[in-house]
Design a protein around this motif. Structure first.
Motif, PDB file in Angstrom:
ATOM      1  N   ASP A  15      74.194  37.996  28.658  1.00 40.69           N
ATOM      2  CA  ASP A  15      74.798  39.337  28.598  1.00 40.69           C
ATOM      3  C   ASP A  15      74.908  39.947  29.991  1.00 40.69           C
ATOM      4  N   ALA A  16      73.883  39.734  30.830  1.00 41.35           N
ATOM      5  CA  ALA A  16      73.928  40.258  32.199  1.00 41.35           C
ATOM      6  C   ALA A  16      75.040  39.599  33.001  1.00 41.35           C
TER       7      ALA A  16
ATOM      8  N   ALA B 283      80.664  37.546  35.637  1.00 40.51           N
ATOM      9  CA  ALA B 283      80.470  36.138  35.986  1.00 40.51           C
ATOM     10  C   ALA B 283      80.664  35.276  34.744  1.00 40.51           C
ATOM     11  N   PRO B 284      81.290  34.107  34.893  1.00 41.87           N
ATOM     12  CA  PRO B 284      81.488  33.244  33.724  1.00 41.87           C
ATOM     13  C   PRO B 284      80.152  32.669  33.249  1.00 41.87           C
ATOM     14  N   PRO B 285      79.804  32.833  31.962  1.00 41.38           N
ATOM     15  CA  PRO B 285      78.567  32.248  31.450  1.00 41.38           C
ATOM     16  C   PRO B 285      78.712  30.742  31.318  1.00 41.38           C
TER      17      PRO B 285
ATOM     18  N   PRO C 102      68.108  39.233  40.001  1.00 40.84           N
ATOM     19  CA  PRO C 102      67.446  39.262  38.691  1.00 40.84           C
ATOM     20  C   PRO C 102      68.406  39.687  37.583  1.00 40.84           C
ATOM     21  N   THR C 103      68.464  38.897  36.522  1.00 43.84           N
ATOM     22  CA  THR C 103      69.225  39.265  35.329  1.00 43.84           C
ATOM     23  C   THR C 103      68.305  39.861  34.269  1.00 43.84           C
TER      24      THR C 103
ATOM     25  N   THR D  87      71.728  33.552  43.352  1.00 44.96           N
ATOM     26  CA  THR D  87      71.756  32.902  42.043  1.00 44.96           C
ATOM     27  C   THR D  87      71.228  33.840  40.961  1.00 44.96           C
ATOM     28  N   PRO D  88      71.982  34.091  39.894  1.00 46.61           N
ATOM     29  CA  PRO D  88      71.453  34.882  38.778  1.00 46.61           C
ATOM     30  C   PRO D  88      70.233  34.184  38.182  1.00 46.61           C
ATOM     31  N   CYS D  89      69.152  34.925  38.011  1.00 46.13           N
ATOM     32  CA  CYS D  89      67.872  34.292  37.697  1.00 46.13           C
ATOM     33  C   CYS D  89      66.994  35.243  36.885  1.00 46.13           C
TER      34      CYS D  89
END
Length: 367
Positions: free
Chosen positions: A339-340, A346-348, A97-98, A31-33
């Motif tokens: 932005d990351a 990846a779709p925001p 980590p983003t 998971t982007p976090c």
């Protein structure tokens, strides 16, 4: 006569790992976090996590005091970091980590057990991991970390006035070479010393008359001696990726916020154009995404004192009322997180008006 140091006792603070939102993440999916690392006794990141949750940004906060109980692994795949590589597993939850933001994450804060060598290896290893994790993440804060002398020299070269400064082991000799009427004596490094994990001693600047400074005993270490600049106002200016927010502070003495908090009025303030320009110029010079700048306004002139890249903001919000800086910090982190995601393909998440996401400002504050 030197004032006794101010003692701040954080030893009762118990370090934890805090997830927001708290629901378990899918262990098979990275998971982007946002990753936040700080001290358990600091109030900034708990508020930031709440605001990020309202903005739809997942985050995890790691307290320095609790790292010994943390189950961690960090995986690096081939090629550059994407949403499939550089995954971090914390207590069974896998994230990528983003944005990484470490503040006050000092090896001195970590529990000491198993003898001096084991304690040093443990503390240095955790600190190195967080520092390098920040360098590997798509985005990290605060950016550069210039020392006090580097700050003063850089500001002077950039055309921003700084106080006349002498670094010396013989401060009593300074008045003979200076026309200043009053002086400020301060340490070259940080104002707080951590003599034991969680026990901080604040050694704050002293304001001395010429005669007092001339009688000051020579220490066996270098100190900074600066002219005391007469001024109309003192500002704390927060720089956040180009945006600025400021508070006017009226301190009877440099250590008043710690010794006599009730006597220190703090009010929101507009940033004069010259001050905003100076802050942005210096932030670019040092590569800062975030910084707490201390400035003096002397007539139309801006005087730079220092920038604290770990500077707290909740105490100022608490004294002045409102959460302007907290909201601005949360929006800054959200933008970097999105932005990351875009950079990784990846779709925001769906964009929603920010003030609807942030909702009602939070009351109160922590120092």
């Amino acid at each position: 006569m030197p004032m006794p140091p101010v003692t701040v006792d954080l030893r009762s603070s118990r370090g934890v790992v805090t997830w927001s939102p708290p629901e378990p993440y899918d262990p098979l999916t990275a998971t982007p976090c946002v990753v936040l690392a700080d001290r358990a006794g600091c109030g900034e990141f708990p508020v930031l996590q709440t605001l990020l949750c309202r903005l739809g940004v997942p985050s995890v906060r790691i307290d320095a005091e609790g790292v010994s109980a943390l189950d961690l692994s960090f995986r690096l795949g081939g090629g550059s970091l994407t949403l499939d590589d550089g995954s971090l597993t914390l207590d069974g939850r896998r994230v990528v980590p983003t944005v990484v933001w470490a503040r006050h994450f000092s090896p001195r804060a970590m529990p000491r057990a198993g003898g001096p060598a084991a304690a040093m290896v443990r503390a240095d290893s955790w600190t190195a991991l967080v520092r390098q994790l920040a360098s590997l993440a798509p985005s990290s804060l605060p950016g550069g970390s210039p020392g006090h002398l580097e700050q003063l020299a850089g500001a002077a070269r950039a055309g921003v006035r700084v106080p006349e400064t002498v670094v010396t082991t013989d401060p009593a000799a300074v008045p003979a070479r200076s026309a200043a009427r009053r002086f400020v004596v301060k340490v070259v490094d940080e104002h707080f010393l951590e003599t034991a994990p969680g026990l901080l001693l604040g050694v704050f600047p002293q304001v001395l008359e010429r005669e007092e400074l001339a009688r000051l005993p020579a220490p066996d270490f270098p100190v900074m001696v600066q002219e005391h600049v007469e001024h109309d106002a003192e500002l704390r200016v927060y720089y956040l990726d180009g945006a600025v927010h400021a508070y006017a502070v009226d301190k009877p003495s440099p250590d008043s916020p710690w010794r006599e908090e009730a006597r220190v009025p703090v009010t929101p303030a507009a940033v004069p154009p010259a001050a905003a320009a100076a802050v942005r110029r210096l932030a670019r010079l040092w590569g800062l995404a975030y910084g707490a700048f201390d400035l003096l306004l002397a007539g139309a002139e801006v005087v730079f004192l220092e920038v604290n890249v770990d500077g707290d903001w909740r105490w100022f919000e608490s004294r002045a009322g409102g959460t302007a800086v907290s909201n601005a910090v949360a929006l800054m982190i959200r933008k970097r997180h999105l932005d990351a995601l875009r950079s990784a393909g990846a779709p925001p998440p769906i964009e929603i008006v920010d003030f609807l996401l942030l909702g009602t400002p939070m009351a109160g504050g922590a120092r």
